[in-house]
Motif scaffolding. Structure first.
Motif, PDB file in Angstrom:
ATOM      1  N   ALA A  50      46.587  48.466  40.830  1.00  0.00           N
ATOM      2  CA  ALA A  50      45.584  47.407  40.944  1.00  0.00           C
ATOM      3  C   ALA A  50      45.664  46.783  42.326  1.00  0.00           C
ATOM      4  O   ALA A  50      46.655  46.937  43.049  1.00  0.00           O
ATOM      5  N   PHE A  51      44.600  46.087  42.692  1.00  0.00           N
ATOM      6  CA  PHE A  51      44.647  45.256  43.891  1.00  0.00           C
ATOM      7  C   PHE A  51      44.031  43.898  43.571  1.00  0.00           C
ATOM      8  O   PHE A  51      43.242  43.751  42.643  1.00  0.00           O
ATOM      9  N   ASN A  52      44.420  42.916  44.354  1.00  0.00           N
ATOM     10  CA  ASN A  52      44.006  41.536  44.128  1.00  0.00           C
ATOM     11  C   ASN A  52      43.585  40.927  45.455  1.00  0.00           C
ATOM     12  O   ASN A  52      44.279  41.075  46.468  1.00  0.00           O
ATOM     13  N   LEU A  53      42.420  40.268  45.449  1.00  0.00           N
ATOM     14  CA  LEU A  53      41.933  39.551  46.624  1.00  0.00           C
ATOM     15  C   LEU A  53      42.220  38.074  46.422  1.00  0.00           C
ATOM     16  O   LEU A  53      41.514  37.384  45.679  1.00  0.00           O
ATOM     17  N   PRO A  54      43.258  37.538  47.052  1.00  0.00           N
ATOM     18  CA  PRO A  54      43.681  36.167  46.754  1.00  0.00           C
ATOM     19  C   PRO A  54      42.782  35.094  47.340  1.00  0.00           C
ATOM     20  O   PRO A  54      42.842  33.938  46.925  1.00  0.00           O
ATOM     21  N   GLY A  55      41.920  35.430  48.290  1.00  0.00           N
ATOM     22  CA  GLY A  55      41.145  34.402  48.973  1.00  0.00           C
ATOM     23  C   GLY A  55      39.778  34.150  48.402  1.00  0.00           C
ATOM     24  O   GLY A  55      38.937  33.522  49.067  1.00  0.00           O
ATOM     25  N   VAL A  56      39.503  34.581  47.177  1.00  0.00           N
ATOM     26  CA  VAL A  56      38.178  34.389  46.602  1.00  0.00           C
ATOM     27  C   VAL A  56      38.057  32.962  46.071  1.00  0.00           C
ATOM     28  O   VAL A  56      38.803  32.560  45.178  1.00  0.00           O
ATOM     29  N   PRO A  57      37.134  32.162  46.590  1.00  0.00           N
ATOM     30  CA  PRO A  57      37.014  30.770  46.143  1.00  0.00           C
ATOM     31  C   PRO A  57      36.628  30.688  44.668  1.00  0.00           C
ATOM     32  O   PRO A  57      35.824  31.476  44.169  1.00  0.00           O
ATOM     33  N   GLY A  58      37.232  29.707  43.975  1.00  0.00           N
ATOM     34  CA  GLY A  58      36.868  29.446  42.585  1.00  0.00           C
ATOM     35  C   GLY A  58      37.546  30.344  41.575  1.00  0.00           C
ATOM     36  O   GLY A  58      37.274  30.236  40.377  1.00  0.00           O
ATOM     37  N   TYR A  59      38.427  31.214  42.023  1.00  0.00           N
ATOM     38  CA  TYR A  59      39.129  32.131  41.131  1.00  0.00           C
ATOM     39  C   TYR A  59      40.601  31.739  41.114  1.00  0.00           C
ATOM     40  O   TYR A  59      41.292  31.827  42.124  1.00  0.00           O
ATOM     41  N   HIS A  60      41.079  31.353  39.942  1.00  0.00           N
ATOM     42  CA  HIS A  60      42.413  30.772  39.831  1.00  0.00           C
ATOM     43  C   HIS A  60      43.490  31.708  40.354  1.00  0.00           C
ATOM     44  O   HIS A  60      44.406  31.276  41.055  1.00  0.00           O
ATOM     45  N   ASN A  61      43.396  32.974  40.015  1.00  0.00           N
ATOM     46  CA  ASN A  61      44.418  33.940  40.388  1.00  0.00           C
ATOM     47  C   ASN A  61      43.873  34.972  41.371  1.00  0.00           C
ATOM     48  O   ASN A  61      44.406  36.069  41.491  1.00  0.00           O
ATOM     49  N   GLY A  62      42.802  34.611  42.088  1.00  0.00           N
ATOM     50  CA  GLY A  62      42.141  35.594  42.909  1.00  0.00           C
ATOM     51  C   GLY A  62      41.345  36.561  42.051  1.00  0.00           C
ATOM     52  O   GLY A  62      41.306  36.452  40.826  1.00  0.00           O
ATOM     53  N   ALA A  63      40.703  37.510  42.693  1.00  0.00           N
ATOM     54  CA  ALA A  63      39.893  38.503  41.982  1.00  0.00           C
ATOM     55  C   ALA A  63      40.675  39.807  41.926  1.00  0.00           C
ATOM     56  O   ALA A  63      40.985  40.394  42.965  1.00  0.00           O
ATOM     57  N   SER A  64      41.018  40.245  40.720  1.00  0.00           N
ATOM     58  CA  SER A  64      41.832  41.440  40.531  1.00  0.00           C
ATOM     59  C   SER A  64      40.999  42.587  39.983  1.00  0.00           C
ATOM     60  O   SER A  64      40.047  42.362  39.215  1.00  0.00           O
ATOM     61  N   PHE A  65      41.386  43.810  40.375  1.00  0.00           N
ATOM     62  CA  PHE A  65      40.666  45.003  39.931  1.00  0.00           C
ATOM     63  C   PHE A  65      41.651  46.133  39.662  1.00  0.00           C
ATOM     64  O   PHE A  65      42.621  46.300  40.413  1.00  0.00           O
ATOM     65  N   PRO A  66      41.409  46.950  38.657  1.00  0.00           N
ATOM     66  CA  PRO A  66      42.171  48.199  38.555  1.00  0.00           C
ATOM     67  C   PRO A  66      41.766  49.134  39.691  1.00  0.00           C
ATOM     68  O   PRO A  66      40.626  49.109  40.147  1.00  0.00           O
ATOM     69  N   PHE A  67      42.709  49.927  40.162  1.00  0.00           N
ATOM     70  CA  PHE A  67      42.477  50.840  41.280  1.00  0.00           C
ATOM     71  C   PHE A  67      42.480  52.266  40.754  1.00  0.00           C
ATOM     72  O   PHE A  67      43.312  52.622  39.910  1.00  0.00           O
TER      73      PHE A  67
END
Length: 754
Positions: free
Chosen positions: A225-242
């Motif tokens: 998976a990867f996670n984009l931590p800088g997405v505004p309004g998302y508590h844990n960033g935006a995560s996706f399966p890779f």
């Protein structure tokens, strides 16, 4: 209607972004020849590294050395193929584009621990190392806890362990070991992650292999998976399966090896399904089961499908589930079948008192025809019913009916719940919009009656989905109700925006969780990790005795275990409460929807708190919906149905004494005594149960009530409160470890059958 923006990324888009050329690539599952070869190569590489470095402590870095022997968990194919910084894909979230090649991101690999374990370390294959790193620079990687069990979210702010290795000791395309100075102990099996953070495009990142996963929808398909931590309004960033597998491996030592045949719940043959209601429809003393609209007769501990022979098919509807109740008080349980299909109506089936049913829907006046929402198709003429419940609203001795109607998914519009009052002559009159019931459309998913304020009349909790406020109809005692969910703290917690958003409450269960003599509520909520900060997590709502509630599940200051002992799981679905070991405290089963999501089992402590013990329980259901309990095998302890039937096989040495009570309304109340509360006074303690007309998400626990009494060997007395407030006391001493039949006229008898 204003709605939250839900994040959706097409798997196909990520696949093309990953530069797939995976023809002939082997899946990364362990145990095949490719995996063995990869493991051997990894071992050789580790041995070479160890030989070069010797046993001396590294000049820099905190995690060098040779890893102890252990079990190596892996999902990759062993061959480095590329890295995420070479990707050209752009992901757009709420109108902002994020390029994977450039943005700060986390990379992670999920590992599923099957047993309690000590985690000894991990190995990774770094790439994108560059040529200008200082010799004493260090690369950090860590072990992180799961966050919501969705398979790709982990909790980065609070690592379980982090360590560093010197860049001078790291070579492109070779394994680098991270060895823990002390093992990380995981005593409750589940998910953990190895992860690293890359702040800029030139930072080293994990290599990924040559295996491409075309579809990440199956839970086990994409462990990276990867996670984009800088997405505004998302508590844990935006995560996706890779869709590729990062080359990361975990080294563990299992500390227990419990085998499936030794758990205390064992699956037994029966039907499977997502809606479950238990009842003894033929009065032979054995609870039968309605499973997703099909009727199974209990043949003294085994089940046979009697749907057709009992007459259910003759109704001609697409039934989803149903609830049992004797609406005409003839001593035989009738059945309301509900359908969540908008092309199909619901059906009322009258018991012929010989094991068969007759369709009386039209004659009784039951109809869910509607004309205000065709959901895009003229064939959709019925309100889709997700649940139903029997309750005697006006305490006239006849069961009334509440139908919880759900949603048009295509348009995100809702339906009006319908309420039918029993006229006492076999017919019903619709009370929708009268007597205090609402005509507002809402996404109702369940209906659970209870006398929450102990005033002798039956109140009703209706759980709502889609961030909608739950409803709670307090019975005014005169045939009218008042909707007071917000005032009584049962609506859910609004998130502070306007319009206010509440929760996704899928199922609910009533029970005296803290043993103080009143009914508390478990409300199971779906709550996404990215909206963790404002979402309603699953609630433990304790009753003050007067029908006012306080949510004690939180605080959820850490995402792993709440104040009440619940772990955070994103998609908790339906709860069931029962005392499975007879110690006098209600335990909790919580299903979770979506592929791969486990059903959790909690021991209750009798004070409103719980302890997770899914490992020893062994309820193997994943992607579960409805759940209900019954002593189907008549051995004195409750069993549980969660998609499949699980028999309680706790040994007698680990169980307390028990008492089962079946109440009969034969002097003015409904014959099945639905809505009655039963109080058992034994050994200076008081236990409380209710006869249910509906629970969970369109389900029903057994009408036979099960009391665990711990070490108590006799009951001092039993008090039954029938709908309307009539109390009938059965004086003791009353022998335990048997079933008692208690009638409204004051008579009682013991035995498995009436």
């Amino acid at each position: 209607m204003a709605t939250r923006t839900w994040l959706v990324v097409a798997a196909a888009a990520l696949l093309s972004a990953c530069g797939s050329n995976g023809g002939g690539a082997k899946p990364g599952a362990g145990g095949d020849a490719g995996s063995d070869a990869a493991a051997d190569a990894a071992g050789d590489a580790a041995a070479e590294t160890a030989g070069e470095a010797g046993d001396a402590a590294p000049a820099c870095g905190t995690a060098g050395g040779t890893p102890p022997a252990g079990t190596e968990l892996s999902s990759d194919d062993g061959d480095a193929h590329g890295n995420i910084r070479t990707q050209q894909s752009t992901i757009t979230i709420d109108g902002t584009a994020y390029k994977l090649a450039k943005v700060p991101l986390w990379e992670a690999v999920r590992f599923s621990l099957e047993h309690p374990a000590k985690i000894l370390g991990f190995r990774v294959m770094w790439t994108n190392l560059g040529q200008d790193a200082a010799p004493d620079a260090e690369l950090t990687a860590g072990l992180y806890a799961d966050f919501g069990h969705n398979g790709f979210d982990f909790w980065s702010p609070d690592p379980l362990w982090t360590g560093t290795r010197c860049t001078a000791d790291i070579k492109e395309g070779q394994w680098t070991d991270y060895v823990f100075d002390q093992p990380v102990v995981v005593d409750k099996p589940g998910l953990v992650y190895v992860a690293e953070h890359s702040a800029s495009p030139g930072d080293p990142v994990f290599a990924y292999d040559n295996t491409t996963h075309a579809d990440c929808t199956p839970f086990d398909a994409c462990p990276s998976a990867f996670n984009l931590p800088g997405v505004p309004g998302y508590h844990n960033g935006a995560s996706f399966p890779f869709q590729r597998d990062f080359l990361v491996r975990l080294i563990v030592e299992y500390t227990d090896n419990l085998q499936p045949e030794n758990t205390f719940f064992q699956q037994v043959p029966a039907g499977s399904g997502n809606h479950i209601s238990f009842a003894d429809y033929d009065n032979d003393g054995w609870d039968d089961a309605l499973i997703s609209g099909k009727l199974f007769h209990n043949d003294h501990g085994s089940f046979s499908d009697v749907t057709a022979s009992a007459g259910l098919d003759a109704a001609g509807i697409k039934q989803t589930g149903g609830v049992f109740g004797d609406y005409d008080n003839d001593g035989c349980l009738d059945l309301l079948l509900f359908s969540e299909d908008p092309t199909s109506g619901d059906a009322l089936l009258h018991s012929n008192c010989n094991g068969s049913f007759s369709d009386v829907t039209a004659a009784a006046g039951i109809s869910d025809l509607e004309s205000y929402e065709d959901c895009g198709d003229p064939a959709n003429t019925h309100a889709p019913s997700a649940a139903a419940a029997w309750l005697d609203i006006d305490a006239d001795g006849y069961l009334d009916l509440y139908l919880a109607n759900f949603i048009c998914w295509a348009k995100n519009t809702f339906y009006v719940d319908t309420i039918f009052h029993n006229n006492g002559d076999g017919s019903f009159s619709e009370w929708t919009g009268t007597h205090g019931f609402s005509t507002d459309s809402a996404p109702s998913r369940g209906a659970a009656p209870v006398d929450a304020d102990a005033d002798g009349d039956i109140d009703l909790f209706v759980n709502e989905y889609r961030l909608w406020a739950n409803r709670y109809y307090r019975n005014n005692g005169n045939g009218n109700v008042s909707e007071v969910a917000l005032a009584n703290n049962l609506a859910g917690h609004p998130d502070g925006t306007f319009p206010k958003y509440y929760g996704h409450t899928i199922g609910a269960a009533w029970g005296d969780i803290d043993n103080d003599g009143d009914f508390d509520l478990v409300a199971a909520n779906l709550a996404h990790p990215r909206f963790f900060d404002f979402s309603d997590k699953t609630q433990i709502l304790l009753n003050d005795g007067k029908g006012q509630f306080t949510d004690t599940a939180g605080p959820w200051g850490t995402p792993f275990t709440s104040a009440a002992g619940l772990r955070y799981q994103e998609t908790y679905s339906v709860p069931a409460l029962a005392d499975f070991n007879g110690d006098g405290n209600l335990d909790l089963v919580l299903t979770a929807i979506y592929d791969g999501r486990p059903t959790d089992f909690y021991w209750g402590h009798g004070d409103g708190t719980f302890s997770l013990d899914s490992y020893h329980a062994g309820i193997t259901t994943r992607n579960g919906w409805g759940v209900a309990t019954a002593d189907y095998d008549n051995d004195g302890d409750p069993d549980v149905f969660a998609t499949d039937l699980f028999q309680n096989q706790l040994p007698t040495s680990k169980k307390g004494h028990w008492l089962e009570v079946r109440v009969v309304g034969n002097a003015g109340s409904n014959w099945a005594a639905i809505g009655a509360t039963v109080r058992v006074d034994a050994g200076g303690k008081l236990w409380l149960r209710q006869v249910q007309g509906g629970t969970g998400k369109g389900g029903q626990d057994s009408l036979t009530l099960d009391f665990g009494l711990g070490g108590t060997t006799s009951a001092d007395n039993i008090v039954v409160t029938f709908p309307g407030g009539k109390n009938v006391t059965f004086a003791g001493p009353i022998a335990v470890d048997q079933r008692w039949w208690l009638s409204e006229d004051g008579t009682k008898k013991s035995g498995w059958a009436p």
